[in-house]
Structures are given as C-alpha cells and as structure tokens.
Design a protein around this motif. Structure first.
Motif, PDB file in Angstrom:
ATOM      1  N   LYS A   1       9.467  -3.071  -0.188  1.00 19.29           N
ATOM      2  CA  LYS A   1       9.567  -3.182  -1.643  1.00 19.29           C
ATOM      3  C   LYS A   1       8.462  -4.063  -2.205  1.00 19.29           C
ATOM      4  O   LYS A   1       7.897  -3.789  -3.273  1.00 19.29           O
ATOM      5  CB  LYS A   1      10.940  -3.718  -2.032  1.00 19.29           C
ATOM      6  N   TRP A   2       8.120  -5.144  -1.499  1.00 16.95           N
ATOM      7  CA  TRP A   2       7.029  -5.992  -1.955  1.00 16.95           C
ATOM      8  C   TRP A   2       5.684  -5.276  -1.835  1.00 16.95           C
ATOM      9  O   TRP A   2       4.821  -5.411  -2.711  1.00 16.95           O
ATOM     10  CB  TRP A   2       7.009  -7.303  -1.173  1.00 16.95           C
ATOM     11  N   VAL A   3       5.475  -4.523  -0.755  1.00 19.25           N
ATOM     12  CA  VAL A   3       4.236  -3.754  -0.609  1.00 19.25           C
ATOM     13  C   VAL A   3       4.118  -2.725  -1.727  1.00 19.25           C
ATOM     14  O   VAL A   3       3.028  -2.505  -2.285  1.00 19.25           O
ATOM     15  CB  VAL A   3       4.196  -3.081   0.780  1.00 19.25           C
ATOM     16  N   HIS A   4       5.238  -2.096  -2.071  1.00 21.95           N
ATOM     17  CA  HIS A   4       5.225  -1.135  -3.171  1.00 21.95           C
ATOM     18  C   HIS A   4       4.836  -1.800  -4.487  1.00 21.95           C
ATOM     19  O   HIS A   4       3.989  -1.272  -5.234  1.00 21.95           O
ATOM     20  CB  HIS A   4       6.612  -0.493  -3.289  1.00 21.95           C
ATOM     21  N   CYS A   5       5.428  -2.941  -4.780  1.00 23.34           N
ATOM     22  CA  CYS A   5       5.112  -3.622  -6.038  1.00 23.34           C
ATOM     23  C   CYS A   5       3.661  -4.111  -6.065  1.00 23.34           C
ATOM     24  O   CYS A   5       3.006  -4.069  -7.120  1.00 23.34           O
ATOM     25  CB  CYS A   5       6.068  -4.804  -6.245  1.00 23.34           C
ATOM     26  N   LEU A   6       3.153  -4.546  -4.922  1.00 22.69           N
ATOM     27  CA  LEU A   6       1.779  -5.049  -4.886  1.00 22.69           C
ATOM     28  C   LEU A   6       0.761  -3.924  -5.004  1.00 22.69           C
ATOM     29  O   LEU A   6      -0.196  -4.016  -5.784  1.00 22.69           O
ATOM     30  CB  LEU A   6       1.547  -5.837  -3.595  1.00 22.69           C
ATOM     31  N   THR A   7       0.943  -2.854  -4.212  1.00 21.32           N
ATOM     32  CA  THR A   7      -0.060  -1.793  -4.178  1.00 21.32           C
ATOM     33  C   THR A   7      -0.028  -0.897  -5.408  1.00 21.32           C
ATOM     34  O   THR A   7      -1.045  -0.288  -5.752  1.00 21.32           O
ATOM     35  CB  THR A   7       0.136  -0.920  -2.929  1.00 21.32           C
ATOM     36  N   VAL A   8       1.122  -0.796  -6.062  1.00 18.02           N
ATOM     37  CA  VAL A   8       1.243   0.116  -7.200  1.00 18.02           C
ATOM     38  C   VAL A   8       1.075  -0.614  -8.527  1.00 18.02           C
ATOM     39  O   VAL A   8       0.625  -0.005  -9.504  1.00 18.02           O
ATOM     40  CB  VAL A   8       2.598   0.856  -7.141  1.00 18.02           C
ATOM     41  N   TYR A   9       1.382  -1.905  -8.577  1.00 19.25           N
ATOM     42  CA  TYR A   9       1.370  -2.569  -9.879  1.00 19.25           C
ATOM     43  C   TYR A   9       0.520  -3.841  -9.906  1.00 19.25           C
ATOM     44  O   TYR A   9      -0.442  -3.923 -10.681  1.00 19.25           O
ATOM     45  CB  TYR A   9       2.798  -2.883 -10.315  1.00 19.25           C
ATOM     46  N   PHE A  10       0.855  -4.826  -9.092  1.00 20.09           N
ATOM     47  CA  PHE A  10       0.227  -6.139  -9.252  1.00 20.09           C
ATOM     48  C   PHE A  10      -1.266  -6.103  -8.941  1.00 20.09           C
ATOM     49  O   PHE A  10      -2.089  -6.602  -9.734  1.00 20.09           O
ATOM     50  CB  PHE A  10       0.941  -7.165  -8.375  1.00 20.09           C
ATOM     51  N   ILE A  11      -1.662  -5.544  -7.808  1.00 21.57           N
ATOM     52  CA  ILE A  11      -3.092  -5.488  -7.471  1.00 21.57           C
ATOM     53  C   ILE A  11      -3.857  -4.585  -8.437  1.00 21.57           C
ATOM     54  O   ILE A  11      -4.926  -4.980  -8.944  1.00 21.57           O
ATOM     55  CB  ILE A  11      -3.268  -5.049  -6.010  1.00 21.57           C
ATOM     56  N   PRO A  12      -3.389  -3.352  -8.735  1.00 16.96           N
ATOM     57  CA  PRO A  12      -4.120  -2.551  -9.736  1.00 16.96           C
ATOM     58  C   PRO A  12      -4.213  -3.221 -11.102  1.00 16.96           C
ATOM     59  O   PRO A  12      -5.273  -3.160 -11.746  1.00 16.96           O
ATOM     60  CB  PRO A  12      -3.308  -1.254  -9.805  1.00 16.96           C
TER      61      PRO A  12
END
Length: 436
Positions: free
Chosen positions: A288-299
């Motif tokens: 879930k954290w990888v999803h939030c990072l790769t899809v939202y926070f980093i972009p």
C-alpha cells in the motif's frame, strides 16, 4: 446432620468426608441425589462441547469457546454461590428436587468469567452509497470510453502529421486511460463488484490486480515523461531540439510501459481493502505504501518541481521584456498535472486512513469515503478530452475532421444505388460537355 457443600472434585470421595458410620437415611438420599446431579451436569456439558451440537445452538459467528472449567463455577442469576444443594434459607430440603442452574447465552446474570470467553464479533460496515457507484461507473464508461477512443484517433493523426513528441506522449497517455477504463471501471467495479458480487476466483482477481496497477503506473509515468519533455523544451531548448526525435520518443514510451508492467507484478499479492478484516500484514502495508509513493507522492513531487521551474522561466521572460506566452502543450501539461493531483488526493488519503485509523469494513464513513474517492479518481480518465478541446484549436479541428470522416461513409452507404455524390469542387477550365 452434615451440610454438604457440593464440589465436583470431592463428590466421588464423599464417603471419606462423611464417614461410613455417619450415614443416615437422609444423608444417603442427599448423596445419591448429588451424584446424579453431577453426572447429569457433566453429560450436559459434554453434549454442549460436542461439535455436532454447536451449529444448532449458535450461529457460526456466535459460537463461544466453552472450557470445561467454566460450567461448575457458574453462579445463578441472584449471585448465590451455594444454592445447588441447599434450600432458599440454607436448610437441606431432602424432599424437594434440587435444581441446577445452567448457563444460557441470553441470561442476564452471567458471571464475568463466562463472559470473558465470549468473542467479540466485528460487524461489517454497510454500503451506504447503494447503487450510486454502479450508475456512476456505467455513465462514466458509456461516455468516457467513446470519448477516449475519439481522442486517441485525433492524437494519432496529429502525431503522424506533426511528428511532435508531445503528441506521442498524449497518445500514450490516452491509451493508458482506455486500459484503465476497461480493466478497472468495467472489469473491476462493474463486472466483478456489481454483477458478480465479488464471487470471482482468487487467481483471476490477482491477475486483474497486475493489469490494474500496471495501467495506473503507465498513465502516471507517461505524464512524467510529458512533464520532463516540456521542461526541457522551455528551459533547455537547444538540447531539446538536438535530442528529441519520434524514434527516441517511442523508445521512451515503450520503456515506461514495460517498467509499468513489471512493477505491477508484486501487486499480485495485494489485499483488497473490502476483504481486509484484520490488521494489515507487513507485506500488505508495504504494498500500500509502494502504491501511494509510485502513483501519487513521487509523481506529484516531480510535477511540483518541473512545473515550478517552467512557471519561473516564463516569469523571467516576461520581466526581461520578451513575450512570455504559454504554449498549448505547456497549458495542457499544467492542466493534466493539476487535475491528477486534485482528483487522486482523496483516494490516497483514505488509503492511509484505512491502514492507521479505521478500516473500511468497520466504519461506514470510511467505506463511503473510499467509494467517493474511487469515483473521483476514475473521473481523471475522462476529463482530458475536455481539457484538450478547451486549450487547443488544432485538436478541436482534428476532432471535427475525424467525426466528419466517420459520418461521411455512413451517409454514402445510406444513399440508394445508382446515385453518385457530386464532387464539391469541380475541375476549372473545362468546357461544357467535355470529358475529364
């Protein structure tokens, strides 16, 4: 006469307690009745603990673990501990039958020891939204999918005609949105969630998870490629002209699509939040954290940095006396990134709230918030067409041409045989009656 304090452990040795010489007829009747009561008690407790009788007593979710040590210690509803073999006033009543109080699940006088074995039953939160998500996704798919296909055809024509990298990136972004609409909106929400009521084999669900997350990653990361391309074109124009080419753009898009598919494989083990009844495991929390990072926070971090640099560059041009005109590609880029940031923020917030504050399956408010957040996030796949039409006059003209080209064969096919459409422009300079 001796008063008998009934104890299951000392009942078999009652002779050693009273002594054989102290037996009277009244004592013998009391002892005989106590032995029968103990045998009846243990037989009933074994019957309750037997698995073939539990389903008829309690539902599956209400079956308590019943230890053998809890029954003999249960007190009556009035709280008297020694009323099993004594009368109401403490006197032995040999002529009256003794009544043993049995524990019942609905009794209001249960002891704390018995209640401690009763399990807590988590209640699943109701779906407050009802059929609204089904109607919403049906309308979104019915309108968004044809619009996305029309957008893809128009952008394909512009990319072939102009060979600009920005059109290739927008075409790849539209293709990713089409995959999201088919895989997530249709197969996920409508087919699996509404029609089949999530009664789908686990392997099929997990394979669909790979495609869903791969499509999300591809859509977001292609937007990052578009952002980097616009940043290079405005801030480093000479380098952009020397490095950009249609072949290099296609290779970059192919690399991003391959990376998106590979990064979607770990989400095969993604635990659906609707079925996440327990606290998330370490693997589920990491995913879930990888999803939030790769899809939202980093972009969003990349969008913030590059868009800030682009706006700062345009302001410097305006201060130096040059024309600080925002190009169409730059305006489309700013609109795409802003809409993505706003529309995906609720989903990411609810996902983190689900992990650390209140799970979806227990709180109906979180359940409703996740429904609304998913609907808002999926809206991002259908709003780009309106943005392109609002910003670019060239795109509007290309869309009209695509619709006209699709409408013209239908018009010609509906005409009767023998009728030929007259050409709009006649060849000039030909005399009347001359052959072409």
């Amino acid at each position: 006469m001796h008063k008998i304090q009934w104890d299951p452990t000392s009942l078999q040795d009652i002779t050693a307690v009273l002594g054989t010489e102290a037996y009277t007829e009244e004592d013998k009747s009391i002892v005989s009745h106590a032995q029968k009561s103990q045998h009846s008690w243990f037989s009933h407790s074994r019957w309750l603990r037997s698995p073939q009788h539990l389903p008829s007593l309690f539902p599956r979710c209400l079956r308590p673990p019943i230890p053998s040590s809890s029954f003999p210690r249960v007190r009556g509803a009035a709280g008297d501990a020694d009323r099993e073999l004594r009368g109401p006033s403490g006197k032995a009543t040999a002529g009256q039958p003794r009544v043993t109080l049995l524990p019942t699940p609905n009794s209001s006088g249960l002891s704390q020891e018995f209640e401690s074995h009763w399990p807590e039953i988590p209640e699943r939160s109701p779906c407050v939204a009802g059929v609204i998500p089904v109607i919403y996704y049906s309308v979104l798919l019915g309108l968004g999918l044809p619009v996305s296909l029309l957008t893809a055809v128009a952008l394909g024509r512009l990319a072939t005609r102009t060979r600009k990298p920005s059109y290739y990136y927008l075409l790849a972004l539209t293709a990713s949105d089409i995959i999201i609409q088919v895989v997530i909106v249709f197969a996920g929400f409508l087919l699996q969630g509404a029609l089949l009521a999530r009664q789908v084999p686990q392997v099929v669900v997990r394979m669909a998870n790979i495609l869903e997350f791969a499509a999300n990653h591809a859509s977001v990361w292609i937007a990052i490629l578009l952002t980097v391309d616009r940043y290079t074109a405005l801030c480093h124009p000479l380098h952009h002209r020397a490095a950009s080419s249609p072949g290099r753009t296609r290779r970059a898009i192919a690399a991003v699509l391959s990376a998106a598919l590979l990064t979607g494989i770990p989400f095969y083990w993604w635990l659906d939040v609707w079925r996440d009844a327990d606290s998330p495991s370490t693997l589920d929390e990491v995913l879930k954290w990888v999803h939030c990072l790769t899809v939202y926070f980093i972009p969003c971090g990349v969008f913030l940095v590059t868009n800030s640099a682009i706006i700062h560059r345009l302001r410097r041009r305006g201060q130096s006396g040059l024309q600080a005109r925002v190009g169409k590609s730059t305006a489309i880029l700013l609109g795409i990134t802003t809409l993505f940031t706003l529309l995906w923020a609720p989903r990411v917030f609810v996902m983190l709230y689900h992990m650390y504050v209140a799970p979806v399956h227990r709180d109906w408010r979180v359940h409703l918030a996740l429904d609304v957040a998913n609907m808002v996030a999926m809206l991002n796949t259908a709003v780009n067409f309106g943005l392109y039409c609002f910003v670019s006059k060239t795109f509007r003209a290309t869309v009209r041409q695509v619709i006209h080209d699709a409408y013209l064969p239908c018009t010609l096919a509906s005409q009767p045989e023998g009728m030929v459409a007259k050409p709009v422009i006649e060849p000039p300079g030909l005399p009347k009656g001359a052959e072409v």
